[in-house]
Write a protein that holds these residues in place. Structure first.
Motif, PDB file in Angstrom:
ATOM      1  N   UNK A 135       0.738  -1.183  -0.069  1.00  0.00           N
ATOM      2  CA  UNK A 135       0.132   0.007   0.193  1.00  0.00           C
ATOM      3  C   UNK A 135       0.814   1.270   0.231  1.00  0.00           C
ATOM      4  N   UNK A 136       0.653   2.119  -1.140  1.00  0.00           N
ATOM      5  CA  UNK A 136       1.308   3.428  -1.072  1.00  0.00           C
ATOM      6  C   UNK A 136       0.786   4.705  -0.373  1.00  0.00           C
ATOM      7  N   UNK A 137       1.315   5.257   0.416  1.00  0.00           N
ATOM      8  CA  UNK A 137       0.727   5.980   1.253  1.00  0.00           C
ATOM      9  C   UNK A 137       1.498   7.522   0.958  1.00  0.00           C
ATOM     10  N   UNK A 138       0.992   8.749   0.301  1.00  0.00           N
ATOM     11  CA  UNK A 138       1.986   9.730   0.142  1.00  0.00           C
ATOM     12  C   UNK A 138       2.058  10.608   1.406  1.00  0.00           C
ATOM     13  N   UNK A 139       1.627  10.216   2.400  1.00  0.00           N
ATOM     14  CA  UNK A 139       1.688  11.097   3.419  1.00  0.00           C
ATOM     15  C   UNK A 139       0.539  11.801   3.792  1.00  0.00           C
ATOM     16  N   UNK A 140      -0.313  11.931   3.022  1.00  0.00           N
ATOM     17  CA  UNK A 140      -1.902  12.724   3.106  1.00  0.00           C
ATOM     18  C   UNK A 140      -2.806  11.769   3.381  1.00  0.00           C
ATOM     19  N   UNK A 141      -4.020  12.285   3.771  1.00  0.00           N
ATOM     20  CA  UNK A 141      -5.171  11.385   4.102  1.00  0.00           C
ATOM     21  C   UNK A 141      -5.672  10.655   2.748  1.00  0.00           C
ATOM     22  N   UNK A 148      -7.498   1.422   3.405  1.00  0.00           N
ATOM     23  CA  UNK A 148      -8.453   0.569   4.119  1.00  0.00           C
ATOM     24  C   UNK A 148      -8.892  -0.520   3.184  1.00  0.00           C
ATOM     25  N   UNK A 149      -9.064  -0.312   1.970  1.00  0.00           N
ATOM     26  CA  UNK A 149      -9.532  -1.258   1.038  1.00  0.00           C
ATOM     27  C   UNK A 149      -8.580  -2.409   0.821  1.00  0.00           C
ATOM     28  N   UNK A 150      -7.208  -1.967   0.929  1.00  0.00           N
ATOM     29  CA  UNK A 150      -6.035  -3.109   1.013  1.00  0.00           C
ATOM     30  C   UNK A 150      -5.993  -3.940   2.218  1.00  0.00           C
ATOM     31  N   UNK A 151      -6.452  -3.231   3.281  1.00  0.00           N
ATOM     32  CA  UNK A 151      -6.374  -3.972   4.473  1.00  0.00           C
ATOM     33  C   UNK A 151      -7.606  -5.180   4.431  1.00  0.00           C
ATOM     34  N   UNK A 152      -8.701  -4.491   3.979  1.00  0.00           N
ATOM     35  CA  UNK A 152      -9.795  -5.651   3.848  1.00  0.00           C
ATOM     36  C   UNK A 152      -9.451  -6.788   2.925  1.00  0.00           C
ATOM     37  N   UNK A 191       5.915  13.248  15.170  1.00  0.00           N
ATOM     38  CA  UNK A 191       4.631  14.321  15.211  1.00  0.00           C
ATOM     39  C   UNK A 191       4.336  15.035  13.985  1.00  0.00           C
ATOM     40  N   UNK A 192       4.315  14.382  12.983  1.00  0.00           N
ATOM     41  CA  UNK A 192       4.121  14.937  11.557  1.00  0.00           C
ATOM     42  C   UNK A 192       2.856  14.262  10.876  1.00  0.00           C
ATOM     43  N   UNK A 193       2.324  15.083   9.925  1.00  0.00           N
ATOM     44  CA  UNK A 193       1.104  14.593   9.330  1.00  0.00           C
ATOM     45  C   UNK A 193       1.390  13.141   8.727  1.00  0.00           C
ATOM     46  N   UNK A 194       2.431  12.786   7.904  1.00  0.00           N
ATOM     47  CA  UNK A 194       2.778  11.750   7.444  1.00  0.00           C
ATOM     48  C   UNK A 194       2.949  10.488   8.521  1.00  0.00           C
ATOM     49  N   UNK A 195       3.688  11.067   9.677  1.00  0.00           N
ATOM     50  CA  UNK A 195       3.796   9.934  10.784  1.00  0.00           C
ATOM     51  C   UNK A 195       2.513   9.560  11.435  1.00  0.00           C
ATOM     52  N   UNK A 196       1.427  10.510  11.507  1.00  0.00           N
ATOM     53  CA  UNK A 196       0.385  10.289  12.133  1.00  0.00           C
ATOM     54  C   UNK A 196      -0.533   9.365  11.198  1.00  0.00           C
ATOM     55  N   UNK A 197      -0.446   9.621   9.825  1.00  0.00           N
ATOM     56  CA  UNK A 197      -1.182   8.953   8.926  1.00  0.00           C
ATOM     57  C   UNK A 197      -0.535   7.337   8.799  1.00  0.00           C
ATOM     58  N   UNK A 198       0.536   7.150   8.872  1.00  0.00           N
ATOM     59  CA  UNK A 198       1.387   5.887   8.936  1.00  0.00           C
ATOM     60  C   UNK A 198       0.725   5.099  10.102  1.00  0.00           C
ATOM     61  N   UNK A 200      -2.170   5.493  12.078  1.00  0.00           N
ATOM     62  CA  UNK A 200      -3.394   5.352  11.781  1.00  0.00           C
ATOM     63  C   UNK A 200      -3.591   4.094  10.894  1.00  0.00           C
ATOM     64  N   UNK A 201      -2.529   3.879   9.814  1.00  0.00           N
ATOM     65  CA  UNK A 201      -2.723   2.848   8.959  1.00  0.00           C
ATOM     66  C   UNK A 201      -2.506   1.696   9.293  1.00  0.00           C
ATOM     67  N   UNK A 202      -1.381   1.675  10.356  1.00  0.00           N
ATOM     68  CA  UNK A 202      -0.860   0.222  10.960  1.00  0.00           C
ATOM     69  C   UNK A 202      -1.979  -0.033  12.122  1.00  0.00           C
TER      70      UNK A 202
END
Length: 277
Positions: A135-141, A148-152, A191-198, A200-202
């Motif tokens: 799953x590729x996350x660009x650091x934003x929401x 979420x779809x990848x997790x399912x 404590x950055x947006x990409x860090x929080x996004x990661x 949340x994904x985990x």
């Protein structure tokens, strides 16, 4: 799981998408609709032949399927059917266009990616069973819907999940940018947006009991994602859609999802950001 919508113009290049959809339907316990697109009047043999093979395959997998026929250019039919069907995922493969047509008209996949709002699974080759997913996350929401779809899907496929973020090599001098640049190898702890996004994904993966890990790379996004796909030997890739937003930045930057999908050696799922996810 909502039904799977699979579309073929009868070209042999679309067969991997049918193979994958049969397997995925059996794993997800989701009904499947196969649409045959008749692009040229009087030239139905290719669609009829691929339908015959598909029915045999669907019966082997024991999936609940239905068949439909539509007439018109695939680039027009696919978005129209995707909008009109209650499908959870739209599945397509390369349409087998001649190189000269791609040169003048552009690649069909890019048009389809722009027009189809539902999650779009592009399958140049089928890798079955799916055991490793990226799953590729660009650091934003915007990537969270794909995550979420990848997790399912990983949960249903019993696959492991790698969550990738690429940090660009940009020397911006403000506190958050410095924190990302200086801690890119341990970005999930910041404590950055990409860090929080990661994080949340985990957490999403943990709740689904999916084995997951975070990988961060630094450099140009397309090059680094391709390198991770090559090095990791993944069976499927999930990405956010560039059409999740309509900013000036989107129009001025490369279509990363299309660049990856067109060169990937495995299926690539693109999903637009939704508030629901």
């Amino acid at each position: 799981m909502k039904p799977l919508l699979v579309l073929t113009n009868g070209n042999e290049t679309t067969w991997p998408s049918i193979e994958f959809s049969a397997w995925a339907s059996s794993q997800l316990d989701a009904p499947l609709t196969l649409v045959g697109i008749l692009e040229n009047r009087g030239e139905n043999e290719a669609v009829e032949e691929i339908f015959s093979r598909a029915v045999t395959l669907f019966q082997q997998f024991g999936v609940n399927y239905s068949l439909q026929l539509e007439s018109g250019p695939a680039e027009t039919v696919i978005p129209r059917k995707a909008a009109g069907e209650a499908a959870g995922v739209v599945i397509v493969g390369p349409l087998g266009r001649p190189p000269l047509r791609r040169f003048f008209a552009g690649r069909s996949f890019r048009h389809i990616l722009a027009e189809v709002e539902k999650p779009l699974l592009y399958i140049p080759t089928a890798k079955i069973p799916v055991q490793k997913m990226l799953v590729c996350l660009g650091g934003l929401e915007y990537g969270l819907t794909a995550e979420h779809l990848g997790v399912r899907l990983a949960q249903a496929f019993k696959a492991s999940l790698t969550i990738l973020t690429v940090v660009p090599s940009v020397d911006l001098d403000y506190p958050k940018a410095r924190a990302i640049r200086e801690n890119w190898q341990n970005l999930a702890a910041t404590d950055t947006l990409p860090g929080r996004t990661l994080r949340q994904a985990m957490e999403t993966a943990r709740k689904a009991q999916v084995k997951a890990q975070v990988v961060t790379r630094q450099g140009e996004a397309i090059e680094e994602i391709r390198a991770e796909i090559r090095d990791g030997g993944y069976d499927m890739v999930c990405m956010g859609s560039p059409y999740s937003s309509h900013s000036l930045r989107q129009m001025a930057t490369a279509n990363v999802t299309a660049e990856i999908a067109e060169a990937a050696p495995c299926p690539v799922l693109s999903a637009r950001y939704t508030e629901e996810e």
